[in-house]
Each structure stands twice: as structure tokens, then as C-alpha cells.
Design a protein around this motif. Structure first.
Motif, PDB file in Angstrom:
ATOM      1  N   GLY A  26      23.506 -23.563  14.319  1.00 15.12           N
ATOM      2  CA  GLY A  26      22.059 -23.671  14.205  1.00 15.12           C
ATOM      3  C   GLY A  26      21.448 -23.052  12.962  1.00 15.12           C
ATOM      4  N   TYR A  27      21.680 -21.759  12.746  1.00 18.04           N
ATOM      5  CA  TYR A  27      21.057 -21.097  11.601  1.00 18.04           C
ATOM      6  C   TYR A  27      21.575 -21.653  10.280  1.00 18.04           C
ATOM      7  CZ  TYR A  27      19.336 -17.684   8.336  1.00 18.04           C
ATOM      8  OH  TYR A  27      18.708 -17.093   7.257  1.00 18.04           O
ATOM      9  N   ASP A  28      22.852 -22.005  10.235  1.00 22.23           N
ATOM     10  CA  ASP A  28      23.437 -22.590   9.029  1.00 22.23           C
ATOM     11  C   ASP A  28      22.771 -23.929   8.700  1.00 22.23           C
ATOM     12  OD1 ASP A  28      25.457 -22.999   6.923  1.00 22.23           O
ATOM     13  OD2 ASP A  28      26.314 -24.472   8.317  1.00 22.23           O
ATOM     14  N   THR A  61      29.841 -30.630  20.163  1.00 19.36           N
ATOM     15  CA  THR A  61      29.739 -29.194  19.902  1.00 19.36           C
ATOM     16  C   THR A  61      31.065 -28.514  20.209  1.00 19.36           C
ATOM     17  OG1 THR A  61      29.003 -28.644  22.140  1.00 19.36           O
ATOM     18  CG2 THR A  61      27.286 -29.126  20.514  1.00 19.36           C
ATOM     19  N   TYR A  62      31.241 -27.374  19.589  1.00 16.88           N
ATOM     20  CA  TYR A  62      32.371 -26.499  19.903  1.00 16.88           C
ATOM     21  C   TYR A  62      31.962 -25.081  19.552  1.00 16.88           C
ATOM     22  CZ  TYR A  62      33.381 -27.111  14.879  1.00 16.88           C
ATOM     23  OH  TYR A  62      33.300 -27.169  13.512  1.00 16.88           O
ATOM     24  N   VAL A  63      32.608 -24.110  20.170  1.00 16.49           N
ATOM     25  CA  VAL A  63      32.255 -22.702  19.990  1.00 16.49           C
ATOM     26  C   VAL A  63      33.334 -22.024  19.159  1.00 16.49           C
ATOM     27  CG1 VAL A  63      31.831 -20.518  21.171  1.00 16.49           C
ATOM     28  CG2 VAL A  63      30.956 -22.650  22.134  1.00 16.49           C
ATOM     29  N   HIS A  71      29.332 -15.444  19.646  1.00 23.82           N
ATOM     30  CA  HIS A  71      30.025 -16.670  19.285  1.00 23.82           C
ATOM     31  C   HIS A  71      29.009 -17.678  18.759  1.00 23.82           C
ATOM     32  CE1 HIS A  71      33.377 -14.838  21.094  1.00 23.82           C
ATOM     33  NE2 HIS A  71      33.221 -15.262  22.335  1.00 23.82           N
ATOM     34  N   ARG A  72      29.472 -18.541  17.871  1.00 22.01           N
ATOM     35  CA  ARG A  72      28.581 -19.553  17.282  1.00 22.01           C
ATOM     36  C   ARG A  72      28.910 -20.931  17.827  1.00 22.01           C
ATOM     37  NH1 ARG A  72      28.856 -17.145  11.242  1.00 22.01           N
ATOM     38  NH2 ARG A  72      27.226 -15.589  11.532  1.00 22.01           N
TER      39      ARG A  72
END
Length: 108
Positions: A26-28, A61-63, A71-72
Motif C-alpha cells: 500500500g504505502y509503496d 495479494t500475498y504477505v 508484515h506487508r
């Protein structure tokens, strides 16, 4: 001109384009959009767009664990997202060309 309304109309396309070559969290993704010149894009708008595109089946998505914090959750473009990007890109280019003609005063 207030670009807020314009941004709402193209945010899906912008997010898909940012994810075309590289997955992101998200932030990236927000940082990349702002670095590209979309300075007025809001955090909540980007996160909402990511959720909506994921629910629509355009993203996976993946974490990834992080040693320096939580975790991102990474977002990746899948085949449906690439198809949406291609179609929306065509629509955008046609629209932009029409607007350029109107603004430039050229006959259609």
C-alpha cells in the motif's frame, strides 16, 4: 483547475499502471503514484482502490514478513488486471486525444 475529480476517474488506471512492472504494498504504491506526479492522491483513496480492484479480481495479494515492523500485504497484477489495464489505457488515450483536439481547437 482542481484535479481531485479528475483523479477519482483515473485512479484505478493509475494504480494498475503502477503495478504493471512491479508488485507493491500500500504505502509503496502511494509513494510511486506521488513520485509520478499525482501529489494530491490520498492514502484512503489508494487503499480503497486496492481493495476494490482486489475484490473485482484484477489483483492478487500475498504477505511478506518484515523484520522492521508489521508484515506487508503486497498487491500484484494478474491476467484480469492486465486486461483491464490494456482496455482502460485504450479508453484513456482516446479520451486524452479528444480533449487535446478540443483544447487545441482542432476540428474533429
Amino acid at each position: 483547475m482542481d484535479t481531485t475529480q479528475l483523479l477519482k476517474g483515473v485512479l484505478d488506471l493509475a494504480v494498475l499502471a503502477v503495478l504493471r512492472d512491479e508488485d507493491g504494498y500500500g504505502y509503496d504504491i502511494l509513494r510511486r503514484l506521488r513520485s509520478a506526479g499525482l501529489d494530491e492522491v490520498g492514502d484512503a483513496s489508494v487503499y480503497g482502490t486496492l481493495r476494490r480492484l482486489f475484490q473485482a479480481g484484477a489483483l492478487t495479494t500475498y504477505v511478506v514478513p518484515s523484520e522492521s515492523g508489521p508484515h506487508r500485504k503486497y498487491y500484484a497484477l494478474n491476467a484480469a488486471g492486465r486486461a483491464q489495464l490494456a482496455q482502460s489505457g485504450k479508453v484513456w488515450h482516446g479520451f486524452a486525444q479528444t480533449m487535446q483536439t478540443l483544447i487545441g481547437g482542432e476540428a474533429a
